[in-house]
Design a protein around this motif. Structure first.
Motif, mmCIF file in Angstrom:
data_model
loop_
_atom_site.group_PDB
_atom_site.id
_atom_site.type_symbol
_atom_site.label_atom_id
_atom_site.label_comp_id
_atom_site.label_asym_id
_atom_site.label_seq_id
_atom_site.Cartn_x
_atom_site.Cartn_y
_atom_site.Cartn_z
ATOM 1 N N VAL A 57 0.861 -1.188 0.000
ATOM 2 C CA VAL A 57 0.000 0.000 0.000
ATOM 3 C C VAL A 57 0.892 1.231 0.000
ATOM 4 O O VAL A 57 1.847 1.300 0.782
ATOM 5 N N ARG A 58 0.589 2.176 -0.858
ATOM 6 C CA ARG A 58 1.331 3.437 -0.889
ATOM 7 C C ARG A 58 0.489 4.499 -0.198
ATOM 8 O O ARG A 58 -0.576 4.884 -0.706
ATOM 9 N N THR A 59 0.932 4.957 0.952
ATOM 10 C CA THR A 59 0.164 5.961 1.690
ATOM 11 C C THR A 59 0.496 7.356 1.181
ATOM 12 O O THR A 59 1.551 7.574 0.577
ATOM 13 N N PRO A 60 -0.384 8.341 1.391
ATOM 14 C CA PRO A 60 -0.122 9.705 0.913
ATOM 15 C C PRO A 60 1.152 10.265 1.543
ATOM 16 O O PRO A 60 1.370 10.119 2.752
ATOM 17 N N PRO A 61 2.040 10.880 0.750
ATOM 18 C CA PRO A 61 3.263 11.466 1.306
ATOM 19 C C PRO A 61 2.936 12.685 2.163
ATOM 20 O O PRO A 61 2.189 13.571 1.749
ATOM 21 N N ALA A 62 3.483 12.704 3.361
ATOM 22 C CA ALA A 62 3.234 13.813 4.284
ATOM 23 C C ALA A 62 4.374 14.810 4.200
ATOM 24 O O ALA A 62 5.530 14.452 3.972
ATOM 25 N N SER A 63 4.038 16.093 4.366
ATOM 26 C CA SER A 63 5.029 17.165 4.343
ATOM 27 C C SER A 63 4.980 17.908 5.662
ATOM 28 O O SER A 63 3.925 18.054 6.281
ATOM 29 N N LYS A 64 6.150 18.408 6.094
ATOM 30 C CA LYS A 64 6.193 19.185 7.333
ATOM 31 C C LYS A 64 6.002 20.668 7.090
ATOM 32 O O LYS A 64 5.681 21.417 8.001
ATOM 33 N N ALA A 65 6.256 21.095 5.839
ATOM 34 C CA ALA A 65 6.304 22.534 5.569
ATOM 35 C C ALA A 65 5.114 23.056 4.778
ATOM 36 O O ALA A 65 5.059 24.240 4.469
ATOM 37 N N ASP A 66 4.177 22.213 4.419
ATOM 38 C CA ASP A 66 3.059 22.636 3.582
ATOM 39 C C ASP A 66 1.915 23.148 4.459
ATOM 40 O O ASP A 66 1.151 22.373 5.033
ATOM 41 N N SER A 67 1.789 24.476 4.555
ATOM 42 C CA SER A 67 0.755 25.065 5.414
ATOM 43 C C SER A 67 -0.639 24.935 4.822
ATOM 44 O O SER A 67 -1.633 25.092 5.527
ATOM 45 N N ARG A 115 -9.203 7.381 11.790
ATOM 46 C CA ARG A 115 -9.934 7.188 10.543
ATOM 47 C C ARG A 115 -9.174 7.851 9.390
ATOM 48 O O ARG A 115 -8.418 8.807 9.606
ATOM 49 N N PRO A 116 -9.370 7.377 8.158
ATOM 50 C CA PRO A 116 -8.712 8.001 7.002
ATOM 51 C C PRO A 116 -9.117 9.464 6.861
ATOM 52 O O PRO A 116 -10.182 9.887 7.329
ATOM 53 N N GLY A 117 -8.274 10.264 6.211
ATOM 54 C CA GLY A 117 -8.558 11.677 5.980
ATOM 55 C C GLY A 117 -7.836 12.551 6.988
ATOM 56 O O GLY A 117 -6.723 12.263 7.427
ATOM 57 N N ARG A 118 -8.490 13.648 7.380
ATOM 58 C CA ARG A 118 -7.903 14.563 8.349
ATOM 59 C C ARG A 118 -7.544 13.824 9.640
ATOM 60 O O ARG A 118 -8.373 13.141 10.226
ATOM 61 N N GLY A 119 -6.294 13.981 10.051
ATOM 62 C CA GLY A 119 -5.842 13.290 11.262
ATOM 63 C C GLY A 119 -5.484 11.839 11.049
ATOM 64 O O GLY A 119 -5.118 11.142 12.003
ATOM 65 N N GLY A 120 -5.584 11.344 9.799
ATOM 66 C CA GLY A 120 -5.274 9.952 9.519
ATOM 67 C C GLY A 120 -3.786 9.660 9.638
ATOM 68 O O GLY A 120 -2.950 10.558 9.800
ATOM 69 N N TRP A 121 -3.450 8.388 9.535
ATOM 70 C CA TRP A 121 -2.074 7.952 9.702
ATOM 71 C C TRP A 121 -1.474 7.588 8.338
ATOM 72 O O TRP A 121 -2.121 6.921 7.517
ATOM 73 N N THR A 122 -0.228 8.025 8.121
ATOM 74 C CA THR A 122 0.507 7.666 6.911
ATOM 75 C C THR A 122 1.863 7.086 7.296
ATOM 76 O O THR A 122 2.273 7.165 8.457
ATOM 77 N N ALA A 123 2.562 6.524 6.309
ATOM 78 C CA ALA A 123 3.878 5.926 6.557
ATOM 79 C C ALA A 123 4.969 6.767 5.900
ATOM 80 O O ALA A 123 4.768 7.331 4.820
ATOM 81 N N GLY A 124 6.122 6.859 6.545
ATOM 82 C CA GLY A 124 7.246 7.623 6.018
ATOM 83 C C GLY A 124 7.852 6.994 4.773
ATOM 84 O O GLY A 124 7.571 5.837 4.422
ATOM 85 N N SER A 125 8.735 7.736 4.134
ATOM 86 C CA SER A 125 9.282 7.312 2.837
ATOM 87 C C SER A 125 10.219 6.115 2.938
ATOM 88 O O SER A 125 10.455 5.423 1.944
ATOM 89 N N SER A 126 10.781 5.849 4.102
ATOM 90 C CA SER A 126 11.684 4.711 4.237
ATOM 91 C C SER A 126 10.954 3.425 4.603
ATOM 92 O O SER A 126 11.584 2.386 4.809
#
Length: 596
Positions: A413-423, A487-498
């Protein structure tokens, strides 16, 4: 002994204004001058060192000038000696007398110029690649008998390869982009035939016959590491050596050596070439398909000065037709000699060569069919084919168990990539490699944001029972997502790139808890380490991961795994409570109540 002899001469020259590198070169030139006093190189116009020194500085200076003016190999060997003698001043006579005394006392009788050059160390400068002499000797022995043949030795500024070839009784053809006296000094000292050209082997090769590259019997090369490739080097090639505009430096070096050689190429390469993608993989495929790879030897780091890059040796046959590749693991302690805090050498060389030449299988070496290498996408990673005793025992255990490919039990499964700097993104929680707990469930440890979260498939967020596994860096860490996942969406959990995410296939009815604990177990970790590749940054490819054969979980695996996870979670909460109590034992007072 060679290093001690060299040190006596260099210390006599330390007080002069001569640069450190010139002192090292000058010391070697003086030692060779002293040693060849009785040989045919010394003529009526070039006195021996003892004759020149006996008459004082005047005749000594005259002898130096005669050496500088000499033609051919003698002039190349002593190039720059007059300038160095002038810089040495009065210390020239002191150093010369030391060399004469060493020769008179018989200490130069068994002097090995190869060892002498190898002992230069940092004296010669970082721009001249220096390898441990034991590595060079091993490579020359891998060539086979050299008497009556000529060995091509490019990038041999310090004459490490050519001096070893000459000592073994063969002739050498040296091609260097930098002008140094060492190849000529090695030829004079050995009394063997040696040819030297000063040019760039890749960009402007010099050994040409009738418009084509001259073909030598064999090549021994230790190309410099980390060289940046010019963008037009392939287009400028006049000899049809190169076929890939995106070729790496190491690929170009190997293709050049193959074009120059008839029988054999022995080359030291970065270990990363054995597992690299792109141009590295294309070269491996070409060589393996053509049957040109005879032997691959993995070595330990530290054999090249100034770097911790791990090396490997490739033994290639330009004629092709090889049906098997011999893989030898020489990276262990069995072949490693520690010489001081930072120097290592190759030891137990006879045993290593026996492993190369044998056809039997052991925990050190194995002969592998071309088809098996092709099935592994032409990886030449030695540890993939040569199993140590622990992994051999593991294979014996697995032979008695029912196994199943991991890819038959899970999908990725490829989870959505999360960013730290995207306001502008929507907040999510990301699970990174450092968040994977050794026991119990894995929970996210950092905040991030995801753009266009409403357009993301809910199945692409982490959910209960997903297995997260590190495939880059600290590979093989395994965690499982708990029931209280968001739950998926806002506040959901994703996995890091490694990380990669494994989700159990519902049709197989495998309990993800049992699968996660199996991968986390010592047995599972041993299996995962067996498919890890990469040197600088270890990694596991998804293809290898999904092809990994695992023991099929037993009938009670689900109940056992759930019980283990629940117990680990309970103990984890109790430990957290005890730690909190421990931190509050001293009370809230800033001085712990120790003041009146």
């Amino acid at each position: 002994m060679s290093s001690k002899i060299l040190r006596q001469v260099t210390e006599a020259l330390r007080g002069s204004p001569m640069p450190r590198q010139d002192i090292a070169i000058f010391a070697v030139q003086l030692l060779v001058w002293a040693r060849i006093g009785k040989k045919e190189w010394v003529t009526n116009t070039v006195p021996s060192l003892s004759e020149a020194a006996d008459s004082g500085l005047r005749l000594l200076d005259a002898g130096v000038a005669a050496l500088e003016r000499a033609n051919g190999t003698l002039g190349e060997a002593f190039a720059g000696i007059q300038r160095r003698a002038e810089l040495a001043g009065p210390s020239l006579l002191v150093a010369a007398n030391i060399c004469i005394r060493l020769e008179r006392d018989g200490l130069l009788e068994g002097l090995d110029l190869h060892e002498l050059i190898a002992s230069l160390g940092a004296e010669v400068g970082a721009e001249w690649a220096l390898y441990h002499s034991s590595l060079v000797d091993l490579m020359v022995r891998l060539v086979g008998p050299t008497a009556g043949t000529t060995t091509y030795c490019p990038w041999d500024q310090i004459a490490q390869a050519s001096s070893s070839v000459l000592r073994a009784g063969g002739g050498a053809a040296v091609e260097n982009p930098l002008i140094t006296p060492f190849p000529a000094l090695a030829a004079i000292f050995s009394g063997k035939e040696s040819r030297t050209a000063y040019s760039d082997p890749i960009g402007s090769p010099s050994f040409i016959e009738s418009g084509r590259l001259e073909r030598f019997d064999q090549s021994v090369a230790l190309p410099p590491l980390g060289v940046k490739v010019r963008g037009d080097v392939v287009d400028r090639d006049l000899f049809g050596r190169f076929d890939n505009p995106k070729a790496t430096w190491t690929v170009l070096c190997i293709q050049h050596l193959m074009a120059h050689s008839r029988r054999r190429v022995v080359v030291a390469v970065p270990y990363s070439l054995l597992v690299g993608v792109g141009a590295d993989k294309k070269l491996r495929e070409q060589l393996v398909r053509a049957g040109q790879v005879r032997t691959v030897i993995s070595l330990f780091p530290g054999l090249a000065s100034g770097t911790a890059i791990q090396l490997a040796i490739l033994v290639l046959d330009p004629r092709g037709g090889t049906k098997q590749v011999r893989f030898v693991n020489a990276s262990g302690e069995c072949f490693k000699i520690q010489q001081g805090r930072s120097r290592v050498a190759v030891g137990n060389v006879d045993k290593l060569l026996e492993a190369v030449q044998s056809r039997s299988e052991s925990d050190l070496a194995r002969s592998v069919e071309i088809g098996e290498i092709e099935a592994n996408e032409f990886s030449l990673q030695v540890e993939r084919y040569v199993l140590d005793e622990g992994r051999m025992e593991l294979q014996r255990r697995l032979a008695h168990l029912e196994t199943v490919a991991l890819g038959d039990l899970v999908s990725t499964v490829r989870t959505p990539p999360a960013s730290k700097a995207d306001s502008d993104g929507v907040p999510v929680l990301e699970v990174g490699a450092s968040d994977i707990a050794r026991t119990g469930y894995t929970r996210p440890g950092r905040e991030g944001t995801v753009r266009d979260v409403d357009s993301q498939d809910p199945d692409h967020f982490l959910r209960e029972g997903d297995i997260v596994l590190t495939i880059r860096g600290n590979v093989g860490r395994v965690g499982i997502i708990p029931p209280d996942v968001a739950r998926p969406g806002r506040g959901g959990w994703t996995a890091g790139s490694s990380l990669t995410v494994l989700r159990a296939r519902p049709e197989n009815r495998v309990d993800p808890a049992a699968l996660a604990l199996l991968l986390r177990s010592p047995l599972g970790q041993e299996l995962l380490s067996g498919i890890s590749s990469g040197v600088t940054i270890p990694m596991i490819t998804l293809r290898d991961l999904l092809r990994l054969e695992l023991p099929a979980p037993g009938t009670n695996a689900s109940h056992t795994a759930r019980a283990i996870l629940n117990e680990e979670e309970t103990l984890g909460r109790q430990i957290a409570e005890m730690v909190k109590k421990q931190q509050n034992v001293a009370g809230p007072d800033s001085a712990y109540g120790l003041l009146d």
